[in-house]
Design an enzyme around this catalytic site. Structure first.
Site, short mmCIF file in Angstrom:
data_model
loop_
_atom_site.label_atom_id
_atom_site.label_comp_id
_atom_site.label_asym_id
_atom_site.label_seq_id
_atom_site.Cartn_x
_atom_site.Cartn_y
_atom_site.Cartn_z
N CYS A 242 -5.60 -2.74 2.54
CA CYS A 242 -5.40 -2.77 3.94
C CYS A 242 -6.50 -3.06 5.01
O CYS A 242 -7.01 -3.94 5.17
CB CYS A 242 -4.58 -1.50 4.29
SG CYS A 242 -3.54 -1.50 5.90
N LYS B 173 -9.64 2.41 -2.46
CA LYS B 173 -9.77 1.88 -0.88
C LYS B 173 -11.24 2.39 -0.39
O LYS B 173 -11.54 3.66 -0.32
CB LYS B 173 -8.89 2.64 -0.04
CG LYS B 173 -8.80 1.67 1.30
CD LYS B 173 -7.55 2.27 2.12
CE LYS B 173 -7.31 1.52 3.53
NZ LYS B 173 -6.23 2.19 4.23
N GLU C 106 0.80 -1.13 0.07
CA GLU C 106 -0.05 0.01 0.07
C GLU C 106 0.80 1.28 -0.01
O GLU C 106 1.93 1.29 0.51
CB GLU C 106 -0.98 -0.07 1.32
CG GLU C 106 -1.82 1.11 1.33
CD GLU C 106 -2.55 1.38 2.84
OE1 GLU C 106 -3.58 1.92 2.72
OE2 GLU C 106 -2.04 0.75 3.69
#
Length: 260
Positions: free
Chosen positions: A144, A110, A44
């Site tokens: 994540c 995300k 990431e």
């Protein structure tokens, strides 16, 4: 269609908010890959580390890092994936980019922003679920904190692989280890997680534990957990997915609901 998919996971330290250094470092690591691979995966925010300083270091989709990804994807003749900070129409996104050798890419923003770091105050959450089709494989990208939310990863599209890129700190690494395995088992898919190592500019420590799990939650990488800077290799086999899902049709028993 490829029955097998060869992947390389690059687990590395990241220089804080230094895209030039990080691109150079990853270029050396990518060039050092001598095995034939179909996909190279970076962590990431691989050019900067997990920073909220988006206004100073965000790039655009026509910027240097996307061009860099195009170059190395073409040179290595494989896909390269990872997330970077992108500015678009005055908003910032923690954007996962999946680049293929012909210069085309798929992106995923995300969805679950990390409120503990006030990510939601800087970045805009993505709202679209994405399935990437590559060499006959269906891949669902995640970033994540998405890992903590199983509904967002729910396998309604019969994908073959969940792919997480992360900056997951050592302090909560047990959750990373446990949830990666859980996502593989509950979705009856391969699950890959690529995490960074080292200290960031805020003093947070990361210890890797990048991993690949099969449909039954077994590790595909013999040595684990791995806490050093390294490149990990794994081969995914479509016949494994087909065999297990045929014998254990658990996906057919899932609740019938959709995300609103």
């Amino acid at each position: 269609m490829n029955k097998t998919l060869h992947v390389a996971l690059i687990q590395s330290h990241l220089a804080w908010e230094n895209p030039i250094h990080n691109r150079k470092m990853f270029a050396q690591k990518i060039e050092a890959i001598t095995q034939d691979v179909d996909l190279i995966i970076l962590p990431e925010m691989f050019t900067t580390g997990f920073t909220m300083n988006a206004s100073e270091i965000a790039e655009v989709m026509q910027g240097e890092t996307v061009q860099w990804l195009k170059k190395f994807s073409k040179t290595k003749n494989c896909a390269i994936a990872g997330s970077i900070i992108i500015e678009e129409e005055g908003k910032y996104y923690n954007r996962f980019i999946f680049m293929i050798p012909d210069g085309k890419c798929r992106t995923y923003d995300k969805h679950q922003l990390f409120t503990l770091a006030k990510e939601q105050e800087v970045f805009t959450a993505g709202q679209e679920e994405i399935i990437i089709e590559y060499k006959g494989w269906k891949i669902k990208p995640q970033v994540c904190y998405d890992l903590r939310f199983p509904v967002w990863a729910r396998n309604t599209a019969r994908y073959d692989m969940l792919l997480y890129v992360a900056s997951w700190p050592k302090l909560r690494i047990n959750a990373w280890d446990t949830l990666l395995k859980a996502r593989a088992i509950e979705n009856m898919s391969y699950c890959i997680g690529v995490n960074r190592i080292g200290l960031d500019g805020k003093g947070y420590e990361y210890n890797g534990h990048s991993a690949v799990y099969d449909v039954l939650g077994h590790s595909v990488i013999e040595e684990e957990p791995i806490e050093r800077e390294t490149i990990l290799y794994a081969t995914l086999d479509k016949s494994h997915i087909e065999k297990v899902r045929g014998k254990l049709p658990f996906l057919e028993d899932r609740d019938n609901f959709e995300l609103c």
